[in-house]
Design a protein around this motif. Sequence first.
Motif, short mmCIF file in Angstrom:
data_model
loop_
_atom_site.label_atom_id
_atom_site.label_comp_id
_atom_site.label_asym_id
_atom_site.label_seq_id
_atom_site.Cartn_x
_atom_site.Cartn_y
_atom_site.Cartn_z
N ARG A 1 11.31 -50.12 29.46
CA ARG A 1 11.54 -51.45 28.89
C ARG A 1 12.60 -51.39 27.80
O ARG A 1 12.50 -51.99 26.75
N THR B 1 11.49 -50.27 24.28
CA THR B 1 10.45 -51.03 23.58
C THR B 1 9.05 -50.46 23.82
O THR B 1 8.10 -50.88 23.16
N MET C 1 5.17 -56.92 27.21
CA MET C 1 6.28 -56.52 28.07
C MET C 1 5.92 -55.31 28.90
O MET C 1 6.51 -55.07 29.96
N PHE C 2 4.95 -54.54 28.46
CA PHE C 2 4.61 -53.29 29.14
C PHE C 2 3.70 -53.60 30.32
O PHE C 2 2.51 -53.33 30.31
N ARG C 3 4.29 -54.19 31.36
CA ARG C 3 3.52 -54.67 32.50
C ARG C 3 2.96 -53.56 33.36
O ARG C 3 2.18 -53.81 34.27
N ARG D 1 15.42 -48.77 32.11
CA ARG D 1 14.61 -49.91 32.53
C ARG D 1 13.13 -49.57 32.58
O ARG D 1 12.27 -50.39 32.21
N LYS E 1 5.59 -56.44 22.49
CA LYS E 1 5.96 -55.21 23.17
C LYS E 1 4.88 -54.79 24.17
O LYS E 1 5.17 -54.28 25.24
N HIS F 1 4.83 -44.45 27.41
CA HIS F 1 5.74 -44.25 28.54
C HIS F 1 5.41 -42.95 29.27
O HIS F 1 5.37 -42.90 30.50
#
Length: 260
Positions: free
Chosen positions: A139, A142, A8-10, A136, A5, A148
Amino acid sequence: MRNPKEEMFRIADPKMILKARLSAGETPIGALVRMPSEDVIEMLGVAGFAFLIIDCEHGPADVVALRRHITVADLHGMPVLVRIGEGENALALRALDQGAQGIIAPHVDDAADAAALVRAVHYPPYGQRGFATYPRAGRFGTVPAEDHRRAARETTLVIAMLESPTAVDNTEAILNTPGIDGYLIGAADLAAASGPDDPPVPEAIAEIRRRAAQIGSIRTDLVGDARAARDARAAGAGLIVYNLTQALMGFFGELTDLDH
């Protein structure tokens, strides 16, 4: 052990964050796109543009198409700013939910307009934007809610368009509003709104830029060719944006001149 996760958190990658690049002293070169075409977005990415402004004020504002454009831009490492129409807070929310890194808002005339814009773009306690992690930008749920929220606060750019004599008079009040990061002068609207008792448009533009430079607000310049881009950089612009329509029409004009 790596957390997928977190991978994924670019959003943590500063190379993907326009606001971080500006803070590092870079002058990113972008393009203003009005035409709904994923091919155009991809070509701009291949050409090496650093970011995009997608114009939903004077161009189509279909959110489904906008989401696709943001996705294609993201695949090419191009952050997207979205220019909304006047008072389109709902579009601002949807654009940010789909991964836009900032909002450009037209007709910001005073501090009250600027504060309303900030409230629309930021989550509480800084604003009133509806909160969700499942679109989006989060994510698809996630990303932890606090991460966030933090990322949105740290990475979202808010650009106010100054395009009336009233906005010229209120430049300091607008740009000193907490949460307003920069400005873009709407020269055409400024000319249309100016009367015989108002300063000439070139003088008004110079006055906005003088006041904004003292404040340290991010200057965004629209340009039509490379010479104008170089001049904008020399004059202190932080974001330089090719008006793609203007550039293309200029190129087409050169082609038709070959017949004469």
